[in-house]
Write a protein that holds these residues in place. Structure first.
Motif, PDB file in Angstrom:
ATOM      1  N   ASP A  24      -8.872  12.500  13.044  1.00  0.00           N
ATOM      2  CA  ASP A  24      -7.454  12.935  13.650  1.00  0.00           C
ATOM      3  C   ASP A  24      -7.425  14.537  13.251  1.00  0.00           C
ATOM      4  O   ASP A  24      -6.196  15.117  13.235  1.00  0.00           O
ATOM      5  N   ILE A  25      -8.565  15.228  13.113  1.00  0.00           N
ATOM      6  CA  ILE A  25      -8.269  16.762  12.446  1.00  0.00           C
ATOM      7  C   ILE A  25      -8.045  17.648  13.724  1.00  0.00           C
ATOM      8  O   ILE A  25      -7.236  18.343  13.419  1.00  0.00           O
ATOM      9  N   GLY A  26      -8.560  17.560  14.844  1.00  0.00           N
ATOM     10  CA  GLY A  26      -8.164  18.332  15.786  1.00  0.00           C
ATOM     11  C   GLY A  26      -6.820  17.850  16.516  1.00  0.00           C
ATOM     12  O   GLY A  26      -6.274  18.937  17.077  1.00  0.00           O
ATOM     13  N   SER A  27      -6.638  16.763  16.455  1.00  0.00           N
ATOM     14  CA  SER A  27      -5.133  16.389  17.063  1.00  0.00           C
ATOM     15  C   SER A  27      -3.949  16.373  16.147  1.00  0.00           C
ATOM     16  O   SER A  27      -2.963  16.522  16.621  1.00  0.00           O
ATOM     17  N   VAL A  28      -4.133  16.337  14.706  1.00  0.00           N
ATOM     18  CA  VAL A  28      -3.302  16.310  13.977  1.00  0.00           C
ATOM     19  C   VAL A  28      -3.181  17.142  12.845  1.00  0.00           C
ATOM     20  O   VAL A  28      -2.353  17.756  12.468  1.00  0.00           O
ATOM     21  N   VAL A  29      -4.437  17.162  11.891  1.00  0.00           N
ATOM     22  CA  VAL A  29      -4.503  17.786  10.695  1.00  0.00           C
ATOM     23  C   VAL A  29      -4.256  19.216  11.095  1.00  0.00           C
ATOM     24  O   VAL A  29      -3.743  20.029  10.508  1.00  0.00           O
ATOM     25  N   VAL A  30      -5.392  19.783  11.946  1.00  0.00           N
ATOM     26  CA  VAL A  30      -5.549  21.317  12.371  1.00  0.00           C
ATOM     27  C   VAL A  30      -5.514  21.288  13.905  1.00  0.00           C
ATOM     28  O   VAL A  30      -6.447  21.883  14.421  1.00  0.00           O
ATOM     29  N   PRO A  31      -4.214  21.199  14.611  1.00  0.00           N
ATOM     30  CA  PRO A  31      -4.198  21.206  16.010  1.00  0.00           C
ATOM     31  C   PRO A  31      -4.571  22.552  16.723  1.00  0.00           C
ATOM     32  O   PRO A  31      -4.945  22.781  17.721  1.00  0.00           O
ATOM     33  N   LEU A  74      -2.252  12.113   2.366  1.00  0.00           N
ATOM     34  CA  LEU A  74      -3.497  12.638   2.381  1.00  0.00           C
ATOM     35  C   LEU A  74      -3.692  14.008   3.462  1.00  0.00           C
ATOM     36  O   LEU A  74      -4.355  14.828   3.118  1.00  0.00           O
ATOM     37  N   LEU A  75      -2.770  13.714   4.401  1.00  0.00           N
ATOM     38  CA  LEU A  75      -2.743  14.911   5.245  1.00  0.00           C
ATOM     39  C   LEU A  75      -2.116  16.302   4.227  1.00  0.00           C
ATOM     40  O   LEU A  75      -2.661  17.387   4.665  1.00  0.00           O
ATOM     41  N   ALA A  76      -1.283  15.943   3.629  1.00  0.00           N
ATOM     42  CA  ALA A  76      -0.832  17.158   2.777  1.00  0.00           C
ATOM     43  C   ALA A  76      -2.042  17.409   1.738  1.00  0.00           C
ATOM     44  O   ALA A  76      -2.104  18.783   1.622  1.00  0.00           O
ATOM     45  N   LEU A  77      -2.745  16.832   1.225  1.00  0.00           N
ATOM     46  CA  LEU A  77      -3.899  17.100   0.480  1.00  0.00           C
ATOM     47  C   LEU A  77      -4.828  17.883   1.320  1.00  0.00           C
ATOM     48  O   LEU A  77      -5.368  18.958   0.892  1.00  0.00           O
ATOM     49  N   GLN A  78      -5.116  17.098   2.579  1.00  0.00           N
ATOM     50  CA  GLN A  78      -6.199  18.089   3.306  1.00  0.00           C
ATOM     51  C   GLN A  78      -5.911  19.496   3.840  1.00  0.00           C
ATOM     52  O   GLN A  78      -6.406  20.335   3.582  1.00  0.00           O
ATOM     53  N   VAL A 106       0.689  -1.241   0.152  1.00  0.00           N
ATOM     54  CA  VAL A 106      -0.116   0.101   0.019  1.00  0.00           C
ATOM     55  C   VAL A 106       0.957   1.296   0.177  1.00  0.00           C
ATOM     56  O   VAL A 106       0.549   2.287  -0.734  1.00  0.00           O
ATOM     57  N   ALA A 107       1.887   1.028   0.803  1.00  0.00           N
ATOM     58  CA  ALA A 107       2.839   2.350   0.940  1.00  0.00           C
ATOM     59  C   ALA A 107       3.648   2.635  -0.378  1.00  0.00           C
ATOM     60  O   ALA A 107       3.520   3.709  -0.750  1.00  0.00           O
ATOM     61  N   ALA A 108       4.012   1.575  -0.975  1.00  0.00           N
ATOM     62  CA  ALA A 108       4.551   1.661  -2.420  1.00  0.00           C
ATOM     63  C   ALA A 108       3.909   2.457  -3.386  1.00  0.00           C
ATOM     64  O   ALA A 108       4.396   3.201  -4.327  1.00  0.00           O
ATOM     65  N   ARG A 109       2.595   2.629  -3.401  1.00  0.00           N
ATOM     66  CA  ARG A 109       1.660   2.990  -4.333  1.00  0.00           C
ATOM     67  C   ARG A 109       0.703   4.413  -3.964  1.00  0.00           C
ATOM     68  O   ARG A 109      -0.018   4.742  -4.604  1.00  0.00           O
ATOM     69  N   ALA A 110       1.069   4.561  -2.539  1.00  0.00           N
ATOM     70  CA  ALA A 110       0.176   5.815  -2.059  1.00  0.00           C
ATOM     71  C   ALA A 110       0.186   7.125  -2.853  1.00  0.00           C
ATOM     72  O   ALA A 110      -0.602   7.945  -2.587  1.00  0.00           O
ATOM     73  N   GLY A 111       1.427   7.156  -3.380  1.00  0.00           N
ATOM     74  CA  GLY A 111       1.382   8.515  -3.774  1.00  0.00           C
ATOM     75  C   GLY A 111       1.035   8.593  -5.177  1.00  0.00           C
ATOM     76  O   GLY A 111       0.961   9.702  -6.103  1.00  0.00           O
ATOM     77  N   GLU A 112       0.373   7.455  -5.894  1.00  0.00           N
ATOM     78  CA  GLU A 112      -0.151   7.526  -7.530  1.00  0.00           C
ATOM     79  C   GLU A 112      -1.428   8.014  -7.660  1.00  0.00           C
ATOM     80  O   GLU A 112      -1.515   8.749  -8.617  1.00  0.00           O
ATOM     81  N   PRO A 113      -2.400   7.781  -7.020  1.00  0.00           N
ATOM     82  CA  PRO A 113      -3.570   8.151  -7.523  1.00  0.00           C
ATOM     83  C   PRO A 113      -3.822   9.738  -7.316  1.00  0.00           C
ATOM     84  O   PRO A 113      -3.420  10.222  -6.250  1.00  0.00           O
ATOM     85  N   GLU A 114      -4.782  10.604  -8.002  1.00  0.00           N
ATOM     86  CA  GLU A 114      -5.015  11.956  -7.909  1.00  0.00           C
ATOM     87  C   GLU A 114      -6.400  11.824  -7.217  1.00  0.00           C
ATOM     88  O   GLU A 114      -7.634  11.409  -7.891  1.00  0.00           O
ATOM     89  N   ILE A 115      -6.328  12.583  -5.983  1.00  0.00           N
ATOM     90  CA  ILE A 115      -7.791  12.491  -5.299  1.00  0.00           C
ATOM     91  C   ILE A 115      -8.073  14.157  -4.988  1.00  0.00           C
ATOM     92  O   ILE A 115      -7.626  14.875  -4.605  1.00  0.00           O
ATOM     93  N   VAL A 116      -9.207  14.327  -5.633  1.00  0.00           N
ATOM     94  CA  VAL A 116      -9.827  15.788  -5.487  1.00  0.00           C
ATOM     95  C   VAL A 116     -11.083  15.811  -4.610  1.00  0.00           C
ATOM     96  O   VAL A 116     -12.073  15.068  -5.279  1.00  0.00           O
ATOM     97  N   SER A 117     -11.062  16.635  -3.870  1.00  0.00           N
ATOM     98  CA  SER A 117     -12.464  16.775  -2.949  1.00  0.00           C
ATOM     99  C   SER A 117     -12.918  17.873  -3.038  1.00  0.00           C
ATOM    100  O   SER A 117     -12.765  19.305  -3.063  1.00  0.00           O
TER     101      SER A 117
END
Length: 223
Positions: free
Chosen positions: A132-139, A112-116, A59-70
């Motif tokens: 993990d929004i309040g604890s990690v993403v936007v503490p 995904l943290l970088a994208l978020q 999973v780690a080896a390919r985590a950078g491949e898909p383009e995910i747009v929210s």
């Protein structure tokens, strides 16, 4: 120049995070981001690519491949992978069963943290939901909320949303997800420092939305 308002909404599956977050965003004219959908989108892509989701290295080896747009419109949120709309596909049972092991992979979380954070940093305030929004993403978010509910109530809500599933099967699935998410080494599900805990079991959706809106308005009055 003041920073955009960020409302961080964390909590357990089936506690009302999505409905509450979208309702608050609509009420206050804010953008909305469902980070859980991003992890589901990554999981959907891994399954489509034939990656063994129980092999963290694969999973780690390919985590950078898909383009995910929210998309961030709370009235019509969207999620796309490599240009394909996957809003319905990511809610299917195969993704439900695979999202926890994929989400536990540090490389997935880092990507995904970088994208978020890119989405959050764009123009306008935003309501962000996840685990993990309040604890990690936007503490440093000025408003942090942690939603929970009785497992039976959560199972009934999720069953009503998805339709056709047995309530006890759903309840067992939710509890298993909680255990995995709370126990993972990277960014576990937890109530962030400074978060306000709201037990939604005995409240209507409108009541929970009103409580969160009041917290946001109070925070605005204090700044």
């Amino acid at each position: 120049m003041s920073s955009p308002l960020v409302v961080a909404v964390d909590g357990t599956s089936g506690s009302g995070k999505s409905s509450t977050s979208r309702g608050v965003a609509e009420r206050l004219g804010l953008r909305y981001l469902d980070t859980g959908a991003m992890f589901r989108a990554m999981t959907w892509w891994m399954l489509r690519q034939g990656v063994d989701v129980h092999d963290p290295a694969a999973v780690a080896a390919r985590a950078g491949e898909p383009e995910i747009v929210s998309g961030t419109d709370p009235t019509a949120p969207t999620i796309a992978v490599d240009g394909t709309d996957v809003a319905v596909a990511i809610r299917q049972e195969d993704v439900n069963a695979a999202v926890s092991p994929v989400s536990a992979v540090p490389e997935v979380r880092a990507r995904l943290l970088a994208l978020q954070r890119e989405v959050i940093a764009a123009d306008g305030g935003i309501v962000v939901e996840g685990r993990d929004i309040g604890s990690v993403v936007v503490p440093d978010a000025p408003v942090k909320v942690y939603l929970s509910a009785d497992p039976a109530a959560r199972a009934e809500r999720r069953t009503a949303e998805e339709g056709g599933r047995d309530v006890e099967v759903t309840r067992a699935s939710l509890l298993a997800r909680d255990q995995i998410d709370s126990g993972r080494a990277t960014a576990p599900l937890t109530m962030a420092d400074g978060a306000v805990h709201i037990d939604t079991t005995d409240h209507t959706l409108a009541e929970v939305i009103a409580q969160v809106v009041a917290l946001v308005e109070d925070a605005g009055a204090r700044t």
